[in-house]
Design an enzyme around this catalytic site. Structure first.
Site, mmCIF file in Angstrom:
data_model
loop_
_atom_site.group_PDB
_atom_site.id
_atom_site.type_symbol
_atom_site.label_atom_id
_atom_site.label_comp_id
_atom_site.label_asym_id
_atom_site.label_seq_id
_atom_site.Cartn_x
_atom_site.Cartn_y
_atom_site.Cartn_z
ATOM 1 C CG HIS A 188 62.756 55.112 18.332
ATOM 2 N ND1 HIS A 188 62.046 56.284 18.229
ATOM 3 C CD2 HIS A 188 61.880 54.199 18.803
ATOM 4 C CE1 HIS A 188 60.801 56.096 18.602
ATOM 5 N NE2 HIS A 188 60.666 54.838 18.962
ATOM 6 C CB CYS A 191 60.769 61.079 13.687
ATOM 7 S SG CYS A 191 62.261 60.855 14.547
HETATM 8 N N1 LIG Z 1 61.215 57.749 15.140
HETATM 9 C C1 LIG Z 1 61.427 58.573 16.192
HETATM 10 O O1 LIG Z 1 62.548 58.802 16.627
HETATM 11 N N2 LIG Z 1 60.354 59.139 16.743
HETATM 12 C C2 LIG Z 1 60.446 60.125 17.790
HETATM 13 C C3 LIG Z 1 59.327 59.958 18.759
HETATM 14 C C4 LIG Z 1 59.374 61.028 19.862
HETATM 15 C C5 LIG Z 1 58.165 60.961 20.797
HETATM 16 N N3 LIG Z 1 58.191 62.122 21.696
HETATM 17 C C6 LIG Z 1 58.164 59.666 21.601
HETATM 18 O O2 LIG Z 1 58.788 59.658 22.658
HETATM 19 O O3 LIG Z 1 57.574 58.687 21.156
#
Ligand SMILES: NC(=O)NCCC[C@H](N)C(=O)O
Length: 271
Positions: A178, A263
């Site tokens: 992201h 997150c």
């Molecule tokens: N805002 C973020 O950086 N979220 C992390 C999401 C990690 C999750 N394992 C994913 O790949 O969607």
């Protein structure tokens, strides 16, 4: 006397500023979370829950109320609540995650933010957008595009936020999951970044290079107080030397799943 940051402007309010953060408890299936850029490693889920509680405690210690979003135990990535929405002023834009399996996380998040009185909007097909791709500072909104968020998602967000005074700036992202896996902003707007994570840092008016990738992620607690991951000790020192009051928190089990300090919460700065 408090200040409310609504519609991108700061207004004096009679009340004390409410600092509320949405959080969601880690699922027992956390270890099954999606991975894009990392190899899978064993995840200690009970330790992850302890780390999540420590994260919430730092928020509490700095005047934040944490509000638990209904659990989504069937969603391994449900703890990464930031991805479910983008809040700007009194509007919450419910996301449409680029990963189809994460769309099951949305209903509980929507219930929680609606209950707090936010106006709701949503990203719709063919747009996709993860909240982790959206970095706000003042009335500028940078949106990562090319991974979980597509051009249609950026366009829809821009259509929703421009009437609130926001300037929406797309930023190509492909080396990390992201936009906010690569950059976040200090209170003065300086964008923290580590070389090699984004192609063109010149899209940001002011940048500060940090010595480790995890050092690019900070949560603004209030004033000069910042939250950073324990995996970024050199950046914590750098920021302390610049006069910031830095709290570190170990989020190792979430970092194994490409998570970071932003997150794990949706920060709501409103009255
Ligand atoms: N805002 C973020 O950086 N979220 C992390 C999401 C990690 C999750 N394992 C994913 O790949 O969607």
């Amino acid at each position: 006397m408090g200040f409310a940051h609504l519609d991108g402007r700061t207004r004096q309010t009679k009340g004390v500023l409410q600092q509320r953060a949405l959080v969601r408890r880690p699922s027992a299936r956390l270890a099954e979370g999606l991975l894009t850029h990392l190899e899978r490693q064993p995840v200690d889920v009970p330790w992850a829950v302890e780390q999540w509680n420590d994260y919430r405690q730092v928020l509490h210690d700095h005047g934040w109320e944490t509000i638990e979003v209904p659990a989504a135990d069937e969603c391994p990535d449900g703890v990464f609540i930031e991805d479910t929405m983008v809040v700007y002023g009194d509007m919450a834009v419910i996301s449409r995650p680029g990963a189809v399996e994460r769309r099951l996380e949305l209903p509980g998040a929507e219930v929680a933010v609606r209950a707090l009185g936010y106006r709701l909007a949503r990203i719709t097909e063919p747009g996709t957008l993860d909240g982790g791709d959206v970095l706000k500072h003042g009335n500028t909104v940078w949106v990562g595009v090319g991974g979980r968020t597509n051009a249609a998602g950026v366009e829809q967000l821009a259509d929703l936020l421009r009437p609130l005074g926001a300037e929406v700036v797309p930023v190509p992202v492909e080396k990390v999951l992201h936009l906010k896996s690569a950059v976040t902003a200090l209170p003065d707007g300086a964008v923290l970044f580590h070389p090699g994570t984004i192609d063109d840092p010149s899209v940001f008016p002011s940048v500060l290079e940090v010595p480790e990738p995890e050092g690019a992620h900070v949560v603004l607690l209030n004033g000069n107080r910042l939250l950073i991951a324990a995996s970024a000790p050199r950046t914590a020192e750098l920021l302390s030397q610049r006069g910031y009051d830095v709290s570190s928190v170990d989020i190792s089990e979430f970092e194994k799943l490409e998570g970071c300090v932003t997150c794990l919460s949706v920060r709501l700065r409103g009255v």
